[in-house]
Design a protein around this motif. Sequence first.
Motif, PDB file in Angstrom:
ATOM      1  N   TYR A 183       0.801  -1.224   0.000  1.00  0.00           N
ATOM      2  CA  TYR A 183       0.000   0.000   0.000  1.00  0.00           C
ATOM      3  C   TYR A 183       0.839   1.282   0.000  1.00  0.00           C
ATOM      4  O   TYR A 183       0.416   2.314  -0.512  1.00  0.00           O
TER       5      TYR A 183
ATOM      6  N   LEU B 208      -3.181  -4.068  -5.859  1.00  0.00           N
ATOM      7  CA  LEU B 208      -3.336  -3.283  -4.631  1.00  0.00           C
ATOM      8  C   LEU B 208      -2.036  -2.591  -4.244  1.00  0.00           C
ATOM      9  O   LEU B 208      -1.590  -2.633  -3.097  1.00  0.00           O
ATOM     10  N   CYS B 209      -1.425  -1.983  -5.236  1.00  0.00           N
ATOM     11  CA  CYS B 209      -0.234  -1.145  -5.011  1.00  0.00           C
ATOM     12  C   CYS B 209      -0.591   0.256  -5.515  1.00  0.00           C
ATOM     13  O   CYS B 209      -0.121   0.686  -6.587  1.00  0.00           O
ATOM     14  N   SER B 210      -1.456   0.935  -4.792  1.00  0.00           N
ATOM     15  CA  SER B 210      -2.112   2.147  -5.293  1.00  0.00           C
ATOM     16  C   SER B 210      -1.197   3.360  -5.372  1.00  0.00           C
ATOM     17  O   SER B 210      -1.534   4.342  -6.057  1.00  0.00           O
ATOM     18  N   SER B 211      -0.029   3.336  -4.703  1.00  0.00           N
ATOM     19  CA  SER B 211       0.835   4.524  -4.671  1.00  0.00           C
ATOM     20  C   SER B 211       1.950   4.499  -5.702  1.00  0.00           C
ATOM     21  O   SER B 211       2.586   5.534  -5.953  1.00  0.00           O
TER      22      SER B 211
ATOM     23  N   HIS C 114      -6.234  -2.707  -9.371  1.00  0.00           N
ATOM     24  CA  HIS C 114      -6.417  -1.868  -8.182  1.00  0.00           C
ATOM     25  C   HIS C 114      -5.122  -1.134  -7.810  1.00  0.00           C
ATOM     26  O   HIS C 114      -4.762  -1.012  -6.647  1.00  0.00           O
ATOM     27  N   SER C 115      -4.423  -0.669  -8.832  1.00  0.00           N
ATOM     28  CA  SER C 115      -3.216   0.137  -8.650  1.00  0.00           C
ATOM     29  C   SER C 115      -3.403   1.379  -9.520  1.00  0.00           C
ATOM     30  O   SER C 115      -2.947   1.441 -10.668  1.00  0.00           O
ATOM     31  N   THR C 116      -4.091   2.348  -8.961  1.00  0.00           N
ATOM     32  CA  THR C 116      -4.671   3.458  -9.722  1.00  0.00           C
ATOM     33  C   THR C 116      -3.657   4.217 -10.556  1.00  0.00           C
ATOM     34  O   THR C 116      -3.888   4.491 -11.742  1.00  0.00           O
ATOM     35  N   LYS C 117      -2.530   4.587  -9.947  1.00  0.00           N
ATOM     36  CA  LYS C 117      -1.561   5.428 -10.646  1.00  0.00           C
ATOM     37  C   LYS C 117      -0.901   4.671 -11.805  1.00  0.00           C
ATOM     38  O   LYS C 117      -0.634   5.272 -12.855  1.00  0.00           O
TER      39      LYS C 117
END
Length: 944
Positions: free
Chosen positions: A857, A888-891, A913-916
């Motif tokens: 995260y 799930l590595c959003s940053s 689920h890793s937005t950037k």
Amino acid sequence: MAYAIISAVGGRVTNLINDQIQSEWNLVRDVKKELHGLSGTLSSIKNVLDDAEKRGVNDQSVKNWLKKLIDTAYEMDDILDEWNYTLIKHKMDASAHQMVQCSFIPSPCLCFKKVCDRRDTAKKMQNVKAALDHILKEMNDFKFVIALPTTDHISKSSKIQSTSSIAIEQINGVDIDRNKNDLVSNLRLNDDSQILCIVGMGGIGKTTLAQLVYNDTQVKDCFELQIWICVSDPFDVAGVARGIVESVGIETITPNTNQLELVLQKLKASILGKKFLLVLDDVWTEDNNKWEPLKINLKHGAPRSKILVTTRNERVAMMMGTLDKDIYRPKPLSDEECWSLLRRISLLGRSEEKCGDFEEVGKKIASKCKGLPLAANVLGSFLQFKYNLEEWENVENSEIWQLENAKVELFPHFILSYNELSPSLKHCFSYCAIYPKDSHINVESLMEEWLALGYLGSVSGNSGVELKGREYLNILAMRSLLQDFEKTKYGEQIVRCKMHDIAHDFTMFLRKNDDREKVRRRSCQGCDHLLVSQAQEYRSLFWDRRSPPNLCNCLISVRVLKFKRDLCIPLPQGMQKLIHLRWLGLSGTYLNEEDLKIICKLYFLQTLLLSFCSLIKIPSEIGDLIHLRNLDLSDNEFIELPVSMCSLVELQILDIQRCKQLCKLPKEINMLRNLQYLLIQGTPAKLGILEAVGKLTGLRTLGGNRRDGLGRVSTFHVGNGGDIIHVQSLEILFIPSLAYDTLPSSPELWMDVIKDLEPYQKLDNLVIERYKGCALPHWMSSSLNLIKHIHLLDFHHVSSLTHMGKLPLLEDLYLEGMPNMEFLGREFLGLESSTSSSSNHVAVFPKLKKLKFFRWYSWLEWEDITVEEEKCMHVSIMPCLTQLIIKLCSSLEKLPHCLLRKSSSLQIIDITHSTKLEKCYGDKEGSPWRSISQHNPQLVLRPS
């Protein structure tokens, strides 16, 4: 089914003649002569058992003869048990007497009793010999074929020839329609997959499905030739080839020719350049040498020719090289579909009103079919001549195997499968009838029961029994005699399975006892004669009642006694009589130390399950169970194990999980040289165990459940000077809820613990979960470490990784749950300096294929190296990487260019689920992704 027990008894008699016990028997006159005569009689009988067991399926007189033979063989086995039991008991008594008297002079009473016991045993043996002589005389009247058992023979008289003809209007079922449409589409495809297979148990509808496809108009339009061959067994290459030639009708073959080469040349000429569909129905052979000549010549047909095979054995599909996508496994019909089929046959010609009278009971009968079209057809035909409701209700209330007129028609497909099994496998298969219908069968327990009953014969080596049991289980599974498999975490082994209800009916038919009245007369008034019948038929007893059984003389021959778990009943009276027991399951029973001492006199026990028995002390007498292989003491309250237990030289499984009062293991535990599974999860001794087990060179699993898929032969290095333990897969779980009081509290202590758990260099798989240190151990990055798969889970305090890029054989790396990781630097690659140069080429993660990051995260940056640095250092990075998974590595904002430059090897980048990252590499014009994908059009980006 008699072959297994006859072989086992014959082997014991031979050993008795040859081994050191012979001198003891010489004290009784003529015993050696009796033994030699007994051995010869058993050999003569064994030579005809293959033919006798095949005939016994349908011939009741032969079946009764076999039953008498089995009973007599077990009686002989009991006598041998009694003799060996006497020897062991006298040895134990003499040892105890010497300890009390402090003398080495044997007791006169013991010697006198010993001679009396020998004479009594000799008399029993003479009686059994006389009974076997009478059985041998009766055997000659049957005129059995004398031949050694073989798995390659099936009686041709029982072979049912199929044809391509089918009454399509009588077929129904959602699954068969779906499979038919899929198969038709597959056959019409212009691809190179030549061989398709339909696999399933007898009676499931394989041939019907093949007939539907064969007669489909779309299929007929696709092929110049259509050929249907019902393959005989044994597999006759020349016969199959001749059938193809005769079906095509272009070439002719001289009658009675046996020249295989000539027949194959005619086959080649018949199909040369023609697009054909060949159906090979009911193939059995697994022998590639028989299939290969046909396969070679069938390739002379036109491109896109197809072969459709039906078989009960999945190994046949594997042998033929069929891809998994081209294997079709028909599912059972629903109860409603079974009723529709049964109704159409049984009520043919009757009015709707009359049909309605039978619907309620008819649906109940249809449910007995358990989805098998064959069963619905047979029962439908059987009911066709039952004209009143009472007759239908009698059928509904009866087990299928009790329907005398239906069983021969219902079971022919099973009889084929059954006769094809080896003699020992027949016994293993029919034994499964003891499990209730629709119950889950624990595979480990089943194999131990087979062993206890002598069905696995004599095996050598630590893992010989398990390997043989697994082989038997896989054969039954491949032949669709078992189903509904649950496998280990890694899908390598079957853990649980079921038996189809119709297959269960067949095993009940095989084991059906027609001598129940005799059993009733032999039973005492206090015993349930059905219980006695089960004990005598199976030598096993599964107890599920709330009151303990009365273990009288009617039940003393049982080899397997299993209590339903958590019955919470006391130890049954008379347990000491069950001297023949090999397998005893008492989990959930209240036991005290004296109870356990009684159990410890059952000297032939191989498996003893005592979990949740409230045991507070294990007596030293546990060491008397010299044949023990599996000992489950889990979930008890004892504080130590006696040193005597370390003399159990055959022990392979010791389960002491969740024994929270156990503070240490005896240092002599390294005497258990055959121990393969030491299960200690949730036991406080867990962290102090390494030194104690350092010399257990046969160990496979240390820690968790042996059924979790991690128990494979391998190596495990113990710290503090310990020796090597053989564990191929190592799972280290730090579970607070069970053993938190023994876990270190500071990061430094955690790091000391993980350092001492250094595995041996040839470990294949490593899983570490819930480690609370702040750094990884150096052994995890050693270039000498040959590990292939690493899974690190929930490392909440780790903020940097070690030089894992140096691992030379690492193929899979899964890093999950590292919320404290913000920066992944070049140390992860194993590059120590960005400015150093070398003339030698360096490969970083040279074998890595899959790399997964999950739940990082706080991850902000993945450090990159420049092209110039890469060239300067002569380094290649992850040259074999095919899959990169980031979830799930959003940053994290971007991926390193050093990795993306290797996109020619990458096949999938899965970003979820890793937005950037999704924003940066979304499939848009001008994005970094566009430039990457241009170099490798096969690369797939799968954003959420």
